[in-house]
Design a protein around this motif. Structure first.
Motif, PDB file in Angstrom:
ATOM      1  N   THR A  46       0.821  -1.196   0.000  1.00  0.00           N
ATOM      2  CA  THR A  46       0.000   0.000   0.000  1.00  0.00           C
ATOM      3  C   THR A  46       0.864   1.259   0.000  1.00  0.00           C
ATOM      4  O   THR A  46       0.468   2.292  -0.478  1.00  0.00           O
ATOM      5  N   ASN A  47       2.071   1.129   0.534  1.00  0.00           N
ATOM      6  CA  ASN A  47       2.918   2.312   0.609  1.00  0.00           C
ATOM      7  C   ASN A  47       4.371   1.950   0.312  1.00  0.00           C
ATOM      8  O   ASN A  47       5.236   2.041   1.160  1.00  0.00           O
ATOM      9  N   PRO A  48       4.629   1.517  -0.935  1.00  0.00           N
ATOM     10  CA  PRO A  48       5.996   1.072  -1.235  1.00  0.00           C
ATOM     11  C   PRO A  48       6.953   2.265  -1.310  1.00  0.00           C
ATOM     12  O   PRO A  48       6.518   3.392  -1.528  1.00  0.00           O
ATOM     13  N   PHE A  49       8.234   1.961  -1.132  1.00  0.00           N
ATOM     14  CA  PHE A  49       9.258   3.005  -1.198  1.00  0.00           C
ATOM     15  C   PHE A  49       9.688   3.137  -2.654  1.00  0.00           C
ATOM     16  O   PHE A  49      10.234   2.203  -3.248  1.00  0.00           O
ATOM     17  N   ILE A  50       9.412   4.292  -3.229  1.00  0.00           N
ATOM     18  CA  ILE A  50       9.660   4.465  -4.663  1.00  0.00           C
ATOM     19  C   ILE A  50      10.797   5.467  -4.882  1.00  0.00           C
ATOM     20  O   ILE A  50      10.866   6.493  -4.211  1.00  0.00           O
ATOM     21  N   ILE A  51      11.685   5.115  -5.788  1.00  0.00           N
ATOM     22  CA  ILE A  51      12.782   6.038  -6.120  1.00  0.00           C
ATOM     23  C   ILE A  51      12.757   6.326  -7.622  1.00  0.00           C
ATOM     24  O   ILE A  51      12.200   5.552  -8.398  1.00  0.00           O
ATOM     25  N   GLN A  52      13.368   7.430  -7.994  1.00  0.00           N
ATOM     26  CA  GLN A  52      13.494   7.753  -9.415  1.00  0.00           C
ATOM     27  C   GLN A  52      14.943   7.586  -9.830  1.00  0.00           C
ATOM     28  O   GLN A  52      15.856   8.012  -9.116  1.00  0.00           O
ATOM     29  N   VAL A  53      15.103   6.935 -10.970  1.00  0.00           N
ATOM     30  CA  VAL A  53      16.437   6.523 -11.381  1.00  0.00           C
ATOM     31  C   VAL A  53      16.719   6.996 -12.810  1.00  0.00           C
ATOM     32  O   VAL A  53      15.856   6.889 -13.688  1.00  0.00           O
ATOM     33  N   ALA A  54      17.936   7.534 -13.026  1.00  0.00           N
ATOM     34  CA  ALA A  54      18.388   7.841 -14.385  1.00  0.00           C
ATOM     35  C   ALA A  54      19.123   6.618 -14.901  1.00  0.00           C
ATOM     36  O   ALA A  54      20.052   6.130 -14.254  1.00  0.00           O
ATOM     37  N   VAL A  55      18.694   6.093 -16.037  1.00  0.00           N
ATOM     38  CA  VAL A  55      19.348   4.908 -16.599  1.00  0.00           C
ATOM     39  C   VAL A  55      20.108   5.301 -17.869  1.00  0.00           C
ATOM     40  O   VAL A  55      19.685   6.198 -18.597  1.00  0.00           O
ATOM     41  N   PRO A  56      21.240   4.636 -18.114  1.00  0.00           N
ATOM     42  CA  PRO A  56      22.072   5.015 -19.270  1.00  0.00           C
ATOM     43  C   PRO A  56      21.455   4.589 -20.604  1.00  0.00           C
ATOM     44  O   PRO A  56      21.889   3.633 -21.231  1.00  0.00           O
ATOM     45  N   LYS A  57      20.430   5.290 -21.010  1.00  0.00           N
ATOM     46  CA  LYS A  57      19.750   5.024 -22.287  1.00  0.00           C
ATOM     47  C   LYS A  57      19.436   6.364 -22.926  1.00  0.00           C
ATOM     48  O   LYS A  57      19.238   7.347 -22.217  1.00  0.00           O
ATOM     49  N   PRO A  58      19.360   6.409 -24.235  1.00  0.00           N
ATOM     50  CA  PRO A  58      19.070   7.693 -24.891  1.00  0.00           C
ATOM     51  C   PRO A  58      17.598   8.080 -24.757  1.00  0.00           C
ATOM     52  O   PRO A  58      16.899   8.238 -25.751  1.00  0.00           O
ATOM     53  N   LEU A  59      17.144   8.221 -23.537  1.00  0.00           N
ATOM     54  CA  LEU A  59      15.734   8.529 -23.299  1.00  0.00           C
ATOM     55  C   LEU A  59      15.654   9.768 -22.425  1.00  0.00           C
ATOM     56  O   LEU A  59      16.510   9.981 -21.573  1.00  0.00           O
ATOM     57  N   ARG A  60      14.639  10.571 -22.670  1.00  0.00           N
ATOM     58  CA  ARG A  60      14.587  11.850 -21.981  1.00  0.00           C
ATOM     59  C   ARG A  60      13.955  11.787 -20.596  1.00  0.00           C
ATOM     60  O   ARG A  60      13.917  12.775 -19.896  1.00  0.00           O
ATOM     61  N   GLN A  61      13.390  10.610 -20.206  1.00  0.00           N
ATOM     62  CA  GLN A  61      12.752  10.605 -18.897  1.00  0.00           C
ATOM     63  C   GLN A  61      13.550   9.792 -17.876  1.00  0.00           C
ATOM     64  O   GLN A  61      14.460   9.058 -18.239  1.00  0.00           O
ATOM     65  N   ILE A  62      13.172   9.968 -16.608  1.00  0.00           N
ATOM     66  CA  ILE A  62      13.737   9.112 -15.572  1.00  0.00           C
ATOM     67  C   ILE A  62      12.649   8.128 -15.155  1.00  0.00           C
ATOM     68  O   ILE A  62      11.478   8.317 -15.492  1.00  0.00           O
ATOM     69  N   PHE A  63      13.047   7.053 -14.466  1.00  0.00           N
ATOM     70  CA  PHE A  63      12.118   5.955 -14.251  1.00  0.00           C
ATOM     71  C   PHE A  63      11.872   5.683 -12.775  1.00  0.00           C
ATOM     72  O   PHE A  63      12.778   5.804 -11.951  1.00  0.00           O
ATOM     73  N   ASP A  64      10.622   5.310 -12.472  1.00  0.00           N
ATOM     74  CA  ASP A  64      10.256   4.971 -11.094  1.00  0.00           C
ATOM     75  C   ASP A  64      10.540   3.493 -10.831  1.00  0.00           C
ATOM     76  O   ASP A  64      10.241   2.634 -11.668  1.00  0.00           O
ATOM     77  N   TYR A  65      11.105   3.220  -9.671  1.00  0.00           N
ATOM     78  CA  TYR A  65      11.322   1.834  -9.238  1.00  0.00           C
ATOM     79  C   TYR A  65      10.888   1.683  -7.788  1.00  0.00           C
ATOM     80  O   TYR A  65      10.877   2.657  -7.031  1.00  0.00           O
ATOM     81  N   ILE A  66      10.598   0.442  -7.430  1.00  0.00           N
ATOM     82  CA  ILE A  66      10.263   0.143  -6.038  1.00  0.00           C
ATOM     83  C   ILE A  66      11.500  -0.416  -5.341  1.00  0.00           C
ATOM     84  O   ILE A  66      12.230  -1.222  -5.913  1.00  0.00           O
ATOM     85  N   VAL A  67      11.734   0.035  -4.123  1.00  0.00           N
ATOM     86  CA  VAL A  67      12.795  -0.568  -3.308  1.00  0.00           C
ATOM     87  C   VAL A  67      12.134  -1.666  -2.486  1.00  0.00           C
ATOM     88  O   VAL A  67      11.303  -1.383  -1.616  1.00  0.00           O
ATOM     89  N   PRO A  68      12.431  -2.937  -2.777  1.00  0.00           N
ATOM     90  CA  PRO A  68      11.717  -4.024  -2.101  1.00  0.00           C
ATOM     91  C   PRO A  68      12.145  -4.148  -0.640  1.00  0.00           C
ATOM     92  O   PRO A  68      13.224  -3.699  -0.256  1.00  0.00           O
ATOM     93  N   THR A  84      14.149  10.217  -3.888  1.00  0.00           N
ATOM     94  CA  THR A  84      13.617   9.120  -3.069  1.00  0.00           C
ATOM     95  C   THR A  84      12.268   9.561  -2.518  1.00  0.00           C
ATOM     96  O   THR A  84      11.879  10.717  -2.673  1.00  0.00           O
ATOM     97  N   HIS A  85      11.569   8.642  -1.903  1.00  0.00           N
ATOM     98  CA  HIS A  85      10.257   8.960  -1.310  1.00  0.00           C
ATOM     99  C   HIS A  85       9.305   9.539  -2.329  1.00  0.00           C
ATOM    100  O   HIS A  85       8.660  10.541  -2.087  1.00  0.00           O
ATOM    101  N   GLN A  86       9.264   8.951  -3.528  1.00  0.00           N
ATOM    102  CA  GLN A  86       8.413   9.525  -4.557  1.00  0.00           C
ATOM    103  C   GLN A  86       7.004   8.978  -4.509  1.00  0.00           C
ATOM    104  O   GLN A  86       6.760   7.849  -4.109  1.00  0.00           O
ATOM    105  N   GLU A  87       6.106   9.797  -4.953  1.00  0.00           N
ATOM    106  CA  GLU A  87       4.797   9.317  -5.350  1.00  0.00           C
ATOM    107  C   GLU A  87       4.974   8.882  -6.803  1.00  0.00           C
ATOM    108  O   GLU A  87       5.802   9.435  -7.510  1.00  0.00           O
ATOM    109  N   THR A  88       4.178   7.918  -7.253  1.00  0.00           N
ATOM    110  CA  THR A  88       4.321   7.566  -8.657  1.00  0.00           C
ATOM    111  C   THR A  88       3.022   7.800  -9.398  1.00  0.00           C
ATOM    112  O   THR A  88       1.933   7.722  -8.809  1.00  0.00           O
ATOM    113  N   ASN A  89       3.135   8.102 -10.680  1.00  0.00           N
ATOM    114  CA  ASN A  89       1.938   8.283 -11.503  1.00  0.00           C
ATOM    115  C   ASN A  89       1.541   6.972 -12.172  1.00  0.00           C
ATOM    116  O   ASN A  89       0.577   6.920 -12.911  1.00  0.00           O
ATOM    117  N   PHE A  90       2.318   5.929 -11.931  1.00  0.00           N
ATOM    118  CA  PHE A  90       2.059   4.661 -12.605  1.00  0.00           C
ATOM    119  C   PHE A  90       1.391   3.684 -11.654  1.00  0.00           C
ATOM    120  O   PHE A  90       1.552   3.772 -10.432  1.00  0.00           O
TER     121      PHE A  90
END
Ligand code: ADP
Ligand code: ZN
Ligand code: ZN
Length: 765
Positions: free
Chosen positions: A21-43, A73-79
């Motif tokens: 219900t309240n996972p710990f979400i972080i945003q990560v920059a990955v080495p790809k030619p993409l303009r966005q950063i990505f949300d991940y869960i810290v298990p 860190t401590h992000q809300e996610t839109n996904f």
């Protein structure tokens, strides 16, 4: 986008995820030619309280696992939570990238319109990119013992290899400096066994890797007492320590800028702070590092492109941990995290090599100014010939100019003569007068430096029967003739082939000079100098003669040798080096820069001429400079003749202002290239069409020119086109690109074409 990337394999074991219900979400920059950063869960098994911004994490991405950097860190996610993946592990215990660098990289990604994850991976040393720990890599280093320093090489008798190693370690620049195996590999072959023998004899010793950074002498050599101009410059900069200000230290070559740098650096070190010194690729010689080491009682780290990954990481870490207090490096050193940065300094700020010309296209100078501004510390831009952009900023009162107008010590500026060679028969590039002057200077026992910015024997080979010219098959350019190597080589794509024995077109046999070189390269001038001055020693320094590692350094040493009479070379010779015995500098042609398609060519020519001229008479002997030209009446050349860089710039400013060119406007260049001749043009046309979908006021704030063919349309087998965006307002350009680039990225044909965006381009091809 995110959905499609992750939908393929998100059948994760939900039990592994954190609190659903309240996972710990972080945003990560990955080495790809993409303009966005990505949300991940810290298990759950991972202690999320230790995760901080700037740490590296291993994350699943599509079918791969990638090393990314935590941006928040401590992000809300839109996904939807079930679409997010768990991170695999946290690599660092402490942030690998500190907050100030994150701020800088975020700005760069936005300003240079470059994918954020690629910006991050660019900023990390290769080993950290690969996930290696942020720890010094232990490599045992070797240095001379005191006994080894004293012993005569001859005493080693016939142990040739040992003598070679000893000589190498004893050479002026290498005394008692630890040499890592990788450094030794660059200089010597199969040295290990002989090194062991030397160790047994007590002549060399192995030292701890940390001492690589602690090579500062116990007592630093004192600096020269500054002259009044130098003193004023140093005092002004010192007074600004602790707040942000951009200084332009404009001082003719030999005016003692480096002495001023070192005085200010000393003060910063005494305050317990660190200094970043950026230099152009070619300016970072062992002599410069040695000079700093000799005078600063400080540990100095170095970063440049010919170091291996281990050395780079160790030096990077030494700065991050403040084990070293000064970093001297080429442009990518700007990304190094400092514990306590107090001053940034850029030498030869006008130099083109401070601009990265591919991938993440950035100006290390401009990024450095931004970094100094964020850190609220001063930055010094030093040059004998500052760029027009920088001088414009001085005029706008954004930067503060400090001038050094006198040569330090006893040296005086050389006389510059323009030599009209219009109606002259040039003997392989040398007029009769120049040859005569060379002879006179040599007879007085002085050294002569000749400059020609073209390597090889001749820029083209021609058939005198049918007019065939040696075109590169892959470029709109000629093959350069390399006589010694007996090859035709293209300097634009690396393509090469043997010199034809008969004309490829009319089949005339080339035995009797029917196939002949046209024009002049350094190799050809070297040949005729050898004929003209058979008893003199000629040293050629250009890219061809310095290909091997360490060869440039050893040639530069040789250049100072009393045995060397004539130095001949390309711009490699022009910059930063100090040749005390040179009294005559000959510039074989000044005309390339006067009439070029690139509007910056004349600025570059002037800078280069003054740099080369600065090599003459650096010490007590008066120097002289002779410039051969077919345009002696050109006002720009006349300005240079009077050493008047300010007048030269004033003339250029007038030209640029009339044409509304930078620095009176800003440029963004969109380039496209493909093997298919039509594709780049079509893509750019389609790209231009998409501006119809952007609010008109945003598009109208920018002039868009093109698409048009690049000056060299075909290069390395690819056709190249470009589109130029120009505005007097940087924000207008940024705003347009912000809306425009995603539209270009979604064009159906974009994948067939390699395209790129260059903000503040320095070259128009
Ligand atoms: P730049 O960096 O402007 O080319 P340098 O700092 O290399 O100039 O100085 C040129 C030469 O003059 C060097 O040999 C340096 O040691 C010497 N020099 C510089 N400042 C002084 C000074 N105040 N007194 C005596 N010699 C000096
Ligand atoms: Zn022919
Ligand atoms: Zn080519």
């Amino acid at each position: 986008m995110q959905d499609s990337l992750f939908s393929s394999e998100h059948q994760q074991d939900n039990n592994l995820k954190g609190n659903q219900t309240n996972p710990f979400i972080i945003q990560v920059a990955v080495p790809k030619p993409l303009r966005q950063i990505f949300d991940y869960i810290v298990p759950a098994p991972i202690n999320n309280s230790t995760i901080q911004m700037g740490m590296r994490v291993l994350v699943p991405f599509g079918r791969q696992q990638l090393i990314g950097v935590v941006l928040s860190t401590h992000q809300e996610t839109n996904f939807a939570l079930h679409k997010l993946k768990n991170i695999v592990e946290v690599i660092d215990h402490t942030p690998c990238i500190p907050d100030d660098i994150i701020e800088l990289l975020t700005w760069m990604s936005r300003y240079y319109q470059h994918p954020i994850g690629e910006v991050y991976s660019h900023a990390l040393p290769a080993l950290l990119r690969q996930g290696k720990p942020t720890e010094l890599v232990v490599e045992n280093a070797w240095q001379l013992t005191v006994q080894g320093l004293r012993v005569e090489t001859e005493s080693l008798g016939r142990a040739v290899k040992q003598r070679l190693i000893l000589d190498y370690l004893k050479s002026a620049m290498a005394q008692r400096i630890p040499h890592t195996p990788s450094q030794l590999n660059q200089a010597l072959d199969n040295w290990r066994d002989s090194m062991k023998r030397l160790e047994e004899k007590g002549l060399v010793e192995q030292v701890q890797p940390s001492s690589i950074f602690t090579s500062a002498p116990a007592i630093a050599e004192p600096l020269h007492p500054l002259n009044s101009e130098q003193q004023h410059a140093a005092d002004t900069i010192r007074a600004s320590l602790g707040k942000h200000q951009t200084f332009v230290l404009e001082g003719i070559t030999g005016s003692g800028k480096t002495e001023v740098y070192m005085q200010v650096i000393l003060e910063v070190i005494q305050r317990g702070q660190q200094v970043l010194v950026l230099v152009p690729e070619i300016g970072l010689t062992p002599q410069l590092v040695e000079r700093f080491k000799r005078h600063l009682n400080a540990t100095i780290a170095v970063l440049h492109s010919s170091m291996n990954d281990t050395e780079r990481l160790n030096n990077w870490l030494a700065i991050k941990s403040a084990d070293a207090s000064v970093l001297i490096g080429t442009r990518s050193a700007i990304f190094t995290p400092f514990k306590n940065l107090g001053l940034v300094l850029i030498d030869e700020e006008h130099d083109l090599s401070l601009k990265q010309q591919d991938g993440l296209r950035y100006s290390a100078r401009d990024v450095a100014i931004m970094r100094a501004r964020n850190a609220e510390i001063p930055i010094i831009l030093g040059s004998a010939t500052p760029s027009l952009e920088t001088l414009y900023n001085v005029e706008q009162n954004r930067f503060t100019k400090l001038e050094l107008n006198k040569r330090a010590g006893d040296a005086i500026l050389p006389d510059i003569h323009l030599l009209d060679v219009r109606s002259q028969k040039l003997e392989n590039g040398l007029s009769a007068q120049l040859t005569q002057r060379i002879r006179e200077h040599l007879e007085r026992g002085n050294q002569v430096l000749l400059f020609l910015n073209r390597r090889g024997f001749a820029p083209v080979l021609m058939c005198y029967e049918c007019g065939w010219l040696s075109h590169c098959s892959r470029c709109d350019a000629f093959f350069t003739l390399h006589q010694k190597a007996q090859r035709l080589r293209c300097h634009h794509c690396g393509n090469e082939q043997p010199i034809p024995t008969q004309c490829p077109d009319c089949k005339t046999n080339g035995l009797h000079n029917e196939l002949s070189p046209v024009g002049m390269g350094t190799e050809r001038v070297e040949e005729s100098l050898a004929e003209l001055f058979p008893d003199k020693t000629i040293l050629r320094i250009d890219r061809d003669s310095t290909r091997k590692k360490g060869e440039l350094e050893s040639k530069l040493e040789q250049a100072k040798d009393a045995k060397t009479d004539i130095l001949l070379g390309t711009q490699m010779l022009a910059k930063g080096h100090h040749f005390p015995r040179v009294t005559l500098v000959g510039i074989l042609s000044a005309d390339q820069g006067l009439y070029s398609a690139d509007f910056r060519a004349s600025e570059r020519m002037g800078q280069l001429i003054l740099q080369v001229a600065g090599r003459a008479g650096r010490e007590k002997q008066r120097g002289e400079v002779i410039i051969q030209t077919c345009h002696p009446e050109d006002p720009l050349l006349e300005d240079l003749q009077h050493h008047s860089y300010p007048d030269f710039c004033k003339d250029l400013f007038t030209e640029r202002e009339q044409a509304a060119l930078p620095p009176f406007s800003y440029h963004v260049l969109i380039r496209a290239e493909a093997i298919d001749e039509m594709a780049p043009m079509e893509l750019l046309q389609a790209a231009r069409q998409t501006t119809n979908n952007i609010e008109a006021s945003i598009v109208e704030a920018v002039e868009i020119y093109g698409p048009f063919p690049a000056p060299m349309t075909r290069r390395a087998g690819r056709y190249r086109y470009q589109m130029l965006c120009q505005s007097t307002n940087r924000n207008s350009l940024q705003k347009l690109l912000h809306y425009w680039l995603p539209l270009i990225e979604s064009l159906p044909n974009r994948k067939k074409v390699k395209w790129s965006v260059d903000v503040d381009p320095q070259e128009m091809y």
